[in-house]
Design a protein around this motif. Structure first.
Motif, PDB file in Angstrom:
ATOM      1  N   SER A 143     -26.452 -53.339  33.059  1.00 43.16           N
ATOM      2  CA  SER A 143     -26.702 -52.002  32.518  1.00 43.16           C
ATOM      3  C   SER A 143     -26.792 -50.978  33.630  1.00 43.16           C
ATOM      4  O   SER A 143     -27.118 -51.281  34.776  1.00 43.16           O
ATOM      5  CB  SER A 143     -28.013 -51.987  31.719  1.00 43.16           C
ATOM      6  OG  SER A 143     -27.914 -52.754  30.546  1.00 43.16           O
ATOM      7  N   SER A 144     -26.480 -49.729  33.277  1.00 42.77           N
ATOM      8  CA  SER A 144     -26.684 -48.592  34.160  1.00 42.77           C
ATOM      9  C   SER A 144     -27.234 -47.446  33.312  1.00 42.77           C
ATOM     10  O   SER A 144     -26.606 -47.077  32.308  1.00 42.77           O
ATOM     11  CB  SER A 144     -25.373 -48.174  34.837  1.00 42.77           C
ATOM     12  OG  SER A 144     -25.589 -47.095  35.715  1.00 42.77           O
ATOM     13  N   PRO A 145     -28.402 -46.893  33.656  1.00 45.12           N
ATOM     14  CA  PRO A 145     -29.256 -47.246  34.790  1.00 45.12           C
ATOM     15  C   PRO A 145     -29.689 -48.720  34.763  1.00 45.12           C
ATOM     16  O   PRO A 145     -29.719 -49.356  33.704  1.00 45.12           O
ATOM     17  CB  PRO A 145     -30.459 -46.309  34.625  1.00 45.12           C
ATOM     18  CG  PRO A 145     -29.994 -45.219  33.737  1.00 45.12           C
ATOM     19  CD  PRO A 145     -28.993 -45.832  32.828  1.00 45.12           C
ATOM     20  N   ALA A 146     -30.034 -49.229  35.939  1.00 44.70           N
ATOM     21  CA  ALA A 146     -30.392 -50.638  36.073  1.00 44.70           C
ATOM     22  C   ALA A 146     -31.646 -50.978  35.275  1.00 44.70           C
ATOM     23  O   ALA A 146     -32.595 -50.180  35.223  1.00 44.70           O
ATOM     24  CB  ALA A 146     -30.614 -50.973  37.540  1.00 44.70           C
ATOM     25  N   VAL A 147     -31.634 -52.155  34.640  1.00 48.78           N
ATOM     26  CA  VAL A 147     -32.784 -52.643  33.877  1.00 48.78           C
ATOM     27  C   VAL A 147     -33.341 -53.871  34.598  1.00 48.78           C
ATOM     28  O   VAL A 147     -32.666 -54.893  34.713  1.00 48.78           O
ATOM     29  CB  VAL A 147     -32.386 -53.007  32.439  1.00 48.78           C
ATOM     30  CG1 VAL A 147     -33.585 -53.589  31.697  1.00 48.78           C
ATOM     31  CG2 VAL A 147     -31.844 -51.793  31.707  1.00 48.78           C
ATOM     32  N   THR A 148     -34.563 -53.774  35.080  1.00 51.51           N
ATOM     33  CA  THR A 148     -35.192 -54.873  35.814  1.00 51.51           C
ATOM     34  C   THR A 148     -35.574 -56.004  34.861  1.00 51.51           C
ATOM     35  O   THR A 148     -36.166 -55.750  33.812  1.00 51.51           O
ATOM     36  CB  THR A 148     -36.453 -54.383  36.549  1.00 51.51           C
ATOM     37  OG1 THR A 148     -36.078 -53.361  37.479  1.00 51.51           O
ATOM     38  CG2 THR A 148     -37.139 -55.527  37.295  1.00 51.51           C
TER      39      THR A 148
END
Length: 211
Positions: A143-148
């Motif tokens: 995903s973007s934005p990044a999902v931690t």
């Protein structure tokens, strides 16, 4: 006495699968090409103190993953009991193998990899899930934005290699996956249950006499 029995029986109940760690679903706006030429990605996570977890399956969000094109993924798990590793290089390869899902389409999808035998993640241990290819190439989407990644285990980092694991570099992207696992249940035995109930009965009897 009834409460003690209920507690004892609760220990023996079977546990259900949970998300050990993961960041699905994905919006597929990020991706990393993994191939048999040396590119691979590892994601690290650390289990808390307590019980272990038996691996059920691992789900990866992949694109361009097709058997008709000769794509073959390789998943490996590395363990580090000291919890000081920064990549699979400082960890130990585990004897766990997977049955790869079959796909005849290059479409982006969730693909489930199932272990061929029981494998248990030990408590208070760092693990690395290495995603590689033994044939051709495919894309690990994220995903973007990044999902931690979140879950029972604590996320460590993503590490990428361009020389087949000879060296690793930190990657701030967060490729999408989920490790599904089941808590290792309490090892209940009839003898233990009788001992607990008997001890409760004696305590209750002693309590009555003291009144």
């Amino acid at each position: 006495m009834t409460a003690l029995l209920a507690t004892t029986l609760a220990f023996s109940s079977s546990a259900e699968a949970i998300n050990l760690i993961g960041n699905l679903p994905s919006n597929d706006l990020e991706g990393f090409p993994i191939d048999d030429g040396g590119t691979q990605v590892a994601v690290g996570f650390t289990l808390p103190v307590g019980v272990g977890y038996q691996l059920d399956n691992i789900v990866l969000r992949l694109g361009n993953y097709s058997a008709t094109e000769g794509d073959v993924a390789l998943l490996q798990i590395y363990a580090d009991a000291a919890k000081n590793s920064s990549s699979p290089l400082e960890a130990t390869l585990q004897s766990v193998f997977f049955t790869n899902p079959i796909s005849n389409s290059a479409a982006i999808n969730d693909f489930t990899f199932i272990p061929t035998a029981n494998f248990t993640f030990a408590a208070d241990t760092r693990y690395w899930l290495l995603v590689d290819a033994t044939s051709d190439f495919y894309v690990w989407n994220g995903s973007s934005p990044a999902v931690t990644p979140t879950g029972v285990a604590a996320f460590n980092s993503y590490q990428v290699s361009f020389d087949d694991g000879g060296s690793y570099f930190n990657d701030t992207n967060r490729y999408s996956f989920q490790v599904n696992a089941t808590p290792v249940p309490f090892d209940f035995s009839p003898q233990f249950g009788i001992a607990v109930l008997g001890g409760g009965w004696l305590l209750r009897k002693k309590f009555k006499k003291s009144k």
